[in-house]
Design a protein around this motif. Structure first.
Motif, PDB file in Angstrom:
ATOM      1  N   GLU A 166       0.729  -1.121  -0.062  1.00 46.55           N
ATOM      2  CA  GLU A 166       0.025   0.034  -0.088  1.00 46.55           C
ATOM      3  C   GLU A 166       0.917   1.213  -0.032  1.00 46.55           C
ATOM      4  OE1 GLU A 166      -2.663   0.144   3.280  1.00 46.55           O
ATOM      5  OE2 GLU A 166      -4.061   1.398   2.400  1.00 46.55           O
ATOM      6  N   ARG A 229     -13.680  -4.541  -0.212  1.00 46.02           N
ATOM      7  CA  ARG A 229     -13.039  -4.107   0.657  1.00 46.02           C
ATOM      8  C   ARG A 229     -12.038  -3.103  -0.180  1.00 46.02           C
ATOM      9  NH1 ARG A 229      -9.317  -7.231   4.787  1.00 46.02           N
ATOM     10  NH2 ARG A 229     -11.245  -8.269   5.418  1.00 46.02           N
ATOM     11  N   TYR A 230     -11.558  -3.669  -1.186  1.00 39.01           N
ATOM     12  CA  TYR A 230     -10.490  -3.062  -1.916  1.00 39.01           C
ATOM     13  C   TYR A 230     -10.898  -2.040  -3.203  1.00 39.01           C
ATOM     14  CZ  TYR A 230      -7.145  -5.273   0.678  1.00 39.01           C
ATOM     15  OH  TYR A 230      -6.287  -5.838   1.883  1.00 39.01           O
ATOM     16  N   LYS A 233     -11.025   1.570  -2.386  1.00 34.13           N
ATOM     17  CA  LYS A 233      -9.990   2.070  -2.206  1.00 34.13           C
ATOM     18  C   LYS A 233      -9.052   2.559  -3.384  1.00 34.13           C
ATOM     19  CE  LYS A 233      -9.196  -0.351   2.030  1.00 34.13           C
ATOM     20  NZ  LYS A 233      -8.483  -0.795   3.217  1.00 34.13           N
ATOM     21  N   GLU A 236     -11.000   5.518  -5.051  1.00 25.38           N
ATOM     22  CA  GLU A 236     -10.841   6.776  -4.369  1.00 25.38           C
ATOM     23  C   GLU A 236      -9.527   7.399  -4.988  1.00 25.38           C
ATOM     24  OE1 GLU A 236     -10.875   6.573  -0.019  1.00 25.38           O
ATOM     25  OE2 GLU A 236      -8.854   5.837  -0.137  1.00 25.38           O
TER      26      GLU A 236
END
Lengths: 307, 112
Positions: A166, A229-230, A233, A236
């Motif tokens: 990440e 969940r991903y 992410k 965004e």
């Protein structure tokens, strides 16, 4: 006790939430199934080290080189732990390694693809490790106890790898246009393999590993958790995801993909060990197997033991 | 795919044995089982164990023990003991608070 009676007792034990240790009685099908499953996991760890290793020379700083090297070492370490657990089910490490390098056994689909640049290190480290962690966390509840014990340690290290991935991703995402383009390029190539990573829809009625709680959740359930969940992410950060394009399901409010948008043909080729990088990477493993033969032989040499 | 011509060479007799590894994180902790390694002798097993199990400073103390030398016992099927053995546990003595109050009032009664 007959085999059938033992089998019934075993199933009752599993149904009651019981765990299985290496020395316990288990049906041959359970032993073979768990062995194959853990062997595939071990193979994937050791083969997964290769695509990441390819990016060590391209790491943008000494610190990145060192952290990626440490991660590769961790992955090989996971393979060591897993092969050890698999060995206790009755297949030698040598036989497993041989089956891997001769193309007889399998490893995870994502490690059959090439890497091109540092954007690949980001996507592998973040999304592929993220996908692996969703799967591995579900296996912490597996009925085969020795597997859950090594997974505890593996998951702890994978958590760190996820942060590491990440961190690389966010650095690229907040960088120059070229850096962002690298990340988008990697996302375009890896998205479908990541969707494949969880496998096709599970056959709940036929899957003995699910029935015996070796696996605790279906492929589609794990994929659904990963997507929800991903996907937000990634979006965004202002990036796009290719086909199968994820969307927010109006009814559930969860991020999903349409099953009919998934092209399974590339996965079918990989299952036959005919992925784009399969032969080359197995060749690398085969070479290291040969290059290190002298180490194995030295460890096993009776004359040097006596000295 | 192309098949390799390399075959694993047969070994006359493998000297490699399984060693169970125990690790202690500090002097106040007990040794705990953390996994196993294969090695031809204890010294090599220690080297392998160090590489596998202490990469992040999880412990500075390792034991390696040949699996064949471990004697174990377990029996999940043992029924709960028939006799009440709660006296072996602290929770059996939870009513000391009540008893202390009782003893105190008794002492006060005597003093009067």
């Amino acid at each position: 006790m007959t085999y059938e009676e033992r089998w019934t007792g075993f199933e009752a034990h599993i149904d009651g939430g019981g765990m299985v240790e290496a020395g316990d009685w288990m049906p041959d099908e359970y032993r073979a199934g768990v062995l194959k499953f853990i062997e595939m996991h071990a193979n994937s760890e050791i083969m997964g080290a290769i695509p990441e290793r390819e990016q060590i020379p391209g790491a943008p700083s000494l610190k990145r080189k060192m952290s990626l090297t440490a991660k590769v070492q961790d992955e090989v370490g996971h393979a060591q732990l897993l092969y050890r657990v698999a060995e206790d089910l009755g297949k030698s490490r040598d036989a497993m390694y041989w089956d891997l390098v001769s193309g007889k056994s399998k490893f995870h689909n994502v490690f059959h693809y090439p890497t091109f640049h540092w954007g690949d290190a980001a996507v592998i480290g973040w999304l592929i490790d993220g996908a692996a962690l969703v799967t591995q966390a579900s296996l912490l509840e597996s009925s085969y106890a020795p597997y859950t014990r090594v997974l505890k340690r593996i998951c702890a290290e994978e958590q760190l790898h996820l942060r590491h991935g990440e961190d690389i991703t966010l650095e690229l995402a907040s960088g120059t246009d070229r850096q962002r383009a690298m990340l988008q390029d990697a996302l375009n190539r890896w998205w479908l393999p990541i969707i494949h990573f969880f496998g096709p829809k599970s056959n709940v009625d036929k899957d003995l590993l699910l029935r015996w709680r070796v696996k605790t959740r279906t492929n589609e359930d794990l994929r659904a958790e990963f997507l929800d969940r991903y996907v937000p992410k990634v979006l965004e950060l202002g990036f796009e995801l290719p086909t199968p394009v994820p969307f927010k399901d109006a009814a559930s409010g969860r991020w999903v993909v349409n099953d009919e948008d998934i092209d399974w043909a590339p996965l079918d080729a990989i299952k036959k060990n005919q992925g784009p990088e399969t032969a080359r990477r197995l060749g690398l493993r085969r070479r290291s197997y040969e290059d290190h033969r002298w180490v194995r032989e030295a460890l096993n040499d009776q004359t040097s033991q006596a000295a | 795919m192309r098949r390799s011509t390399i075959r694993p060479r047969r070994r006359p007799e493998s000297l490699v044995e399984i060693y169970e590894v125990f690790r202690r994180s500090g002097h106040k902790e007990p040794f705990e089982h953390c996994g196993s390694v294969t090695a031809p002798d204890a010294r090599m097993a220690t080297v392998m164990a160090k590489e596998c199990f202490t990469r992040r400073g999880e412990g500075r103390h390792l034991w390696v023990i040949r699996r064949a030398d471990i004697h174990s016992w377990s029996d999940d099927s043992l029924p709960d003991p028939a006799a009440d053995k709660t006296y072996r546990f602290a929770h059996a003595y939870r009513d000391v608070i009540k008893k202390r109050a009782l003893a105190r009032s008794r002492a006060q009664a005597d003093a009067r």
